[in-house]
Design a protein around this motif. Structure first.
Motif, PDB file in Angstrom:
ATOM      1  N   PRO A 180       4.050  22.106  -8.153  1.00 37.02           N
ATOM      2  CA  PRO A 180       4.243  20.663  -8.096  1.00 37.02           C
ATOM      3  C   PRO A 180       3.007  19.972  -7.507  1.00 37.02           C
ATOM      4  CG  PRO A 180       5.462  21.721  -6.332  1.00 37.02           C
ATOM      5  CD  PRO A 180       4.864  22.823  -7.182  1.00 37.02           C
ATOM      6  N   PRO A 181       2.829  18.694  -7.810  1.00 38.77           N
ATOM      7  CA  PRO A 181       1.721  17.970  -7.203  1.00 38.77           C
ATOM      8  C   PRO A 181       1.831  17.974  -5.688  1.00 38.77           C
ATOM      9  CG  PRO A 181       2.646  16.705  -9.002  1.00 38.77           C
ATOM     10  CD  PRO A 181       3.570  17.863  -8.756  1.00 38.77           C
ATOM     11  N   ARG A 182       0.712  17.882  -5.056  1.00 38.53           N
ATOM     12  CA  ARG A 182       0.663  17.873  -3.588  1.00 38.53           C
ATOM     13  C   ARG A 182       1.052  16.479  -3.095  1.00 38.53           C
ATOM     14  NH1 ARG A 182      -3.480  16.435  -0.559  1.00 38.53           N
ATOM     15  NH2 ARG A 182      -3.405  17.051   1.606  1.00 38.53           N
ATOM     16  N   TRP A 183       1.864  16.426  -2.056  1.00 41.82           N
ATOM     17  CA  TRP A 183       2.250  15.162  -1.455  1.00 41.82           C
ATOM     18  C   TRP A 183       1.085  14.608  -0.664  1.00 41.82           C
ATOM     19  CZ3 TRP A 183       2.528  13.441   3.608  1.00 41.82           C
ATOM     20  CH2 TRP A 183       3.151  12.204   3.783  1.00 41.82           C
ATOM     21  N   ARG A 184       0.940  13.304  -0.712  1.00 45.79           N
ATOM     22  CA  ARG A 184      -0.080  12.627   0.085  1.00 45.79           C
ATOM     23  C   ARG A 184       0.593  11.504   0.855  1.00 45.79           C
ATOM     24  NH1 ARG A 184      -1.590  12.240  -4.840  1.00 45.79           N
ATOM     25  NH2 ARG A 184      -1.912  10.011  -4.906  1.00 45.79           N
ATOM     26  N   GLY A 185       0.121  11.266   2.069  1.00 46.57           N
ATOM     27  CA  GLY A 185       0.714  10.183   2.853  1.00 46.57           C
ATOM     28  C   GLY A 185      -0.337   9.340   3.488  1.00 46.57           C
ATOM     29  N   ASP A 209       6.311  -0.801 -11.297  1.00 47.29           N
ATOM     30  CA  ASP A 209       5.484  -2.016 -11.312  1.00 47.29           C
ATOM     31  C   ASP A 209       6.338  -3.260 -11.059  1.00 47.29           C
ATOM     32  OD1 ASP A 209       3.084  -0.699 -11.718  1.00 47.29           O
ATOM     33  OD2 ASP A 209       3.056  -1.042 -13.883  1.00 47.29           O
ATOM     34  N   TYR A 210       7.552  -3.255 -11.567  1.00 47.34           N
ATOM     35  CA  TYR A 210       8.467  -4.380 -11.345  1.00 47.34           C
ATOM     36  C   TYR A 210       8.715  -4.560  -9.843  1.00 47.34           C
ATOM     37  CZ  TYR A 210      12.910  -6.867 -11.009  1.00 47.34           C
ATOM     38  OH  TYR A 210      13.914  -7.743 -10.654  1.00 47.34           O
ATOM     39  N   VAL A 211       8.972  -3.474  -9.152  1.00 49.09           N
ATOM     40  CA  VAL A 211       9.200  -3.549  -7.700  1.00 49.09           C
ATOM     41  C   VAL A 211       7.979  -4.154  -7.015  1.00 49.09           C
ATOM     42  CG1 VAL A 211       9.611  -2.207  -5.596  1.00 49.09           C
ATOM     43  CG2 VAL A 211      10.835  -1.623  -7.707  1.00 49.09           C
ATOM     44  N   ALA A 212       6.799  -3.681  -7.382  1.00 41.96           N
ATOM     45  CA  ALA A 212       5.568  -4.198  -6.781  1.00 41.96           C
ATOM     46  C   ALA A 212       5.390  -5.678  -7.088  1.00 41.96           C
ATOM     47  CB  ALA A 212       4.367  -3.394  -7.272  1.00 41.96           C
ATOM     48  N   GLN A 213       5.680  -6.079  -8.308  1.00 35.40           N
ATOM     49  CA  GLN A 213       5.530  -7.484  -8.699  1.00 35.40           C
ATOM     50  C   GLN A 213       6.438  -8.372  -7.852  1.00 35.40           C
ATOM     51  OE1 GLN A 213       6.446  -8.275 -12.831  1.00 35.40           O
ATOM     52  NE2 GLN A 213       6.867 -10.414 -12.387  1.00 35.40           N
ATOM     53  N   TYR A 216      14.211   0.845   1.557  1.00 38.02           N
ATOM     54  CA  TYR A 216      15.296   1.722   1.120  1.00 38.02           C
ATOM     55  C   TYR A 216      14.983   2.283  -0.277  1.00 38.02           C
ATOM     56  CZ  TYR A 216      19.887   3.073  -0.673  1.00 38.02           C
ATOM     57  OH  TYR A 216      20.930   3.774  -1.241  1.00 38.02           O
ATOM     58  N   THR A 217      14.498   1.408  -1.153  1.00 39.74           N
ATOM     59  CA  THR A 217      14.173   1.816  -2.529  1.00 39.74           C
ATOM     60  C   THR A 217      13.062   2.856  -2.535  1.00 39.74           C
ATOM     61  OG1 THR A 217      14.929  -0.329  -3.344  1.00 39.74           O
ATOM     62  CG2 THR A 217      13.463   0.939  -4.796  1.00 39.74           C
ATOM     63  N   ARG A 218      12.073   2.666  -1.678  1.00 34.89           N
ATOM     64  CA  ARG A 218      10.997   3.663  -1.590  1.00 34.89           C
ATOM     65  C   ARG A 218      11.531   4.991  -1.054  1.00 34.89           C
ATOM     66  NH1 ARG A 218       6.929   3.952   2.940  1.00 34.89           N
ATOM     67  NH2 ARG A 218       6.991   6.159   2.855  1.00 34.89           N
ATOM     68  N   ASP A 219      12.370   4.951  -0.033  1.00 35.63           N
ATOM     69  CA  ASP A 219      12.952   6.187   0.500  1.00 35.63           C
ATOM     70  C   ASP A 219      13.803   6.890  -0.552  1.00 35.63           C
ATOM     71  OD1 ASP A 219      11.752   5.730   2.933  1.00 35.63           O
ATOM     72  OD2 ASP A 219      13.576   5.035   3.927  1.00 35.63           O
ATOM     73  N   HIS A 220      14.537   6.119  -1.325  1.00 31.98           N
ATOM     74  CA  HIS A 220      15.374   6.688  -2.379  1.00 31.98           C
ATOM     75  C   HIS A 220      14.514   7.403  -3.427  1.00 31.98           C
ATOM     76  CE1 HIS A 220      17.902   6.381  -6.085  1.00 31.98           C
ATOM     77  NE2 HIS A 220      18.810   6.828  -5.250  1.00 31.98           N
ATOM     78  N   MET A 221      13.397   6.768  -3.800  1.00 35.01           N
ATOM     79  CA  MET A 221      12.479   7.385  -4.758  1.00 35.01           C
ATOM     80  C   MET A 221      11.930   8.706  -4.189  1.00 35.01           C
ATOM     81  SD  MET A 221       9.043   5.888  -6.623  1.00 35.01           S
ATOM     82  CE  MET A 221       8.389   5.107  -5.180  1.00 35.01           C
ATOM     83  N   THR A 222      11.522   8.682  -2.941  1.00 35.54           N
ATOM     84  CA  THR A 222      10.982   9.884  -2.297  1.00 35.54           C
ATOM     85  C   THR A 222      12.035  10.990  -2.251  1.00 35.54           C
ATOM     86  OG1 THR A 222       9.512   8.503  -0.978  1.00 35.54           O
ATOM     87  CG2 THR A 222       9.890  10.754  -0.196  1.00 35.54           C
ATOM     88  N   PRO A 249       0.825  -1.230   0.000  1.00 36.02           N
ATOM     89  CA  PRO A 249       0.000   0.000   0.000  1.00 36.02           C
ATOM     90  C   PRO A 249       0.853   1.272   0.000  1.00 36.02           C
ATOM     91  CG  PRO A 249      -0.894  -1.594   1.541  1.00 36.02           C
ATOM     92  CD  PRO A 249       0.450  -2.129   1.098  1.00 36.02           C
ATOM     93  N   ASP A 250       1.943   1.272   0.775  1.00 38.49           N
ATOM     94  CA  ASP A 250       2.822   2.445   0.792  1.00 38.49           C
ATOM     95  C   ASP A 250       3.551   2.608  -0.534  1.00 38.49           C
ATOM     96  OD1 ASP A 250       2.110   3.106   3.375  1.00 38.49           O
ATOM     97  OD2 ASP A 250       3.792   2.051   4.288  1.00 38.49           O
ATOM     98  N   TRP A 251       3.986   1.501  -1.111  1.00 40.39           N
ATOM     99  CA  TRP A 251       4.669   1.567  -2.406  1.00 40.39           C
ATOM    100  C   TRP A 251       3.734   2.103  -3.487  1.00 40.39           C
ATOM    101  CZ3 TRP A 251       9.347   1.828  -4.216  1.00 40.39           C
ATOM    102  CH2 TRP A 251       9.545   1.697  -5.583  1.00 40.39           C
ATOM    103  N   GLU A 252       2.512   1.589  -3.520  1.00 44.05           N
ATOM    104  CA  GLU A 252       1.557   2.021  -4.547  1.00 44.05           C
ATOM    105  C   GLU A 252       1.253   3.517  -4.428  1.00 44.05           C
ATOM    106  OE1 GLU A 252       0.586   0.450  -7.247  1.00 44.05           O
ATOM    107  OE2 GLU A 252       1.597  -1.400  -6.700  1.00 44.05           O
ATOM    108  N   LEU A 253       1.126   4.016  -3.199  1.00 47.01           N
ATOM    109  CA  LEU A 253       0.895   5.450  -3.020  1.00 47.01           C
ATOM    110  C   LEU A 253       2.107   6.246  -3.500  1.00 47.01           C
ATOM    111  CD1 LEU A 253      -0.744   7.871  -2.053  1.00 47.01           C
ATOM    112  CD2 LEU A 253       0.217   7.471   0.240  1.00 47.01           C
ATOM    113  N   SER A 254       3.286   5.803  -3.125  1.00 45.18           N
ATOM    114  CA  SER A 254       4.501   6.492  -3.534  1.00 45.18           C
ATOM    115  C   SER A 254       4.666   6.454  -5.049  1.00 45.18           C
ATOM    116  CB  SER A 254       5.704   5.846  -2.843  1.00 45.18           C
ATOM    117  OG  SER A 254       6.769   6.732  -2.750  1.00 45.18           O
ATOM    118  N   LYS A 255       4.328   5.322  -5.646  1.00 42.38           N
ATOM    119  CA  LYS A 255       4.361   5.192  -7.108  1.00 42.38           C
ATOM    120  C   LYS A 255       3.400   6.196  -7.745  1.00 42.38           C
ATOM    121  CE  LYS A 255       2.483   2.291 -10.632  1.00 42.38           C
ATOM    122  NZ  LYS A 255       1.673   1.129 -10.925  1.00 42.38           N
TER     123      LYS A 255
END
Length: 185
Positions: free
Chosen positions: A180-185, A124-128, A157-163, A45-51
């Motif tokens: 810029p788009p608004r951040w959502r958490g 999507d690869y990460v999620a898969q 770590y990968t999610r933090d790096h993307m952020t 769920p956190d990855w999908e939101l960050s994506k």
């Protein structure tokens, strides 16, 4: 009320059931399957939101600013998006799966549409991979450049790096007069 516009209880319930069934059966592809592991339910769920937010950032920047760099030594906006994509694939392929990452020629991605498509494929690869990982595999400690750690922590770590890199692009928007788009958490 006019009897021609009246909806019976049976029609209302039937419509509601049809809508719920349509939503439940909606498929965005095989990568959308519900995770069967504790790790997958925690991470995805956190990855999908960050994506989603990252793709919104990529969409929101006008294409004419994709090559923009605030100063010569910084990455361009496009380079940030490509770096997010490539590093996500490399981290997961190399350190989670123990595989050689694909040799992507990032110079092949020139347009906004090409960059966004590559970014989406990478995320999507990460999620898969996260969906396919068992809890035992997620807890297994593997070598990583910043020190050995459980595979699950490489996903975080990968999610933090993307952020981190997405956040670095906020001034690019402001310097070009784009909100810029608004951040959502």
């Amino acid at each position: 009320m006019d009897t021609n516009t009246r909806i019976t209880r049976r029609e209302l319930v039937g419509t509601a059931i049809s809508v719920v069934a349509a939503i439940a059966c909606k498929s965005d592809g095989p990568h959308r399957a519900e995770p069967n592991t504790r790790f997958g339910r925690d991470f995805l769920p956190d990855w999908e939101l960050s994506k989603q937010v990252t793709l919104e950032f990529a969409q929101a920047m006008p294409e004419e600013y994709y090559d923009y760099k605030p100063t010569p030594e910084l990455r361009s906006f496009a380079e940030h998006m490509l770096h997010i994509a490539e590093s996500s694939i490399v981290n997961i392929a190399r350190f989670v799966k123990g595989e050689k990452p694909p040799d992507d020629d990032l110079s092949a991605y020139k347009t906004k549409a090409q960059i966004i498509a590559y970014l989406e494929r990478a995320l999507d690869y990460v999620a898969q991979v996260a969906r396919e990982l068992s809890d035992e595999e997620a807890d297994e400690v593997v070598a990583f450049p910043e020190g050995s750690r459980p595979r699950r922590k490489i996903f975080w770590y990968t999610r933090d790096h993307m952020t981190h890199h997405r956040g670095q692009t906020v001034p690019y928007y402001r310097l070009k007069g784009v909100v810029p788009p608004r951040w959502r958490g």
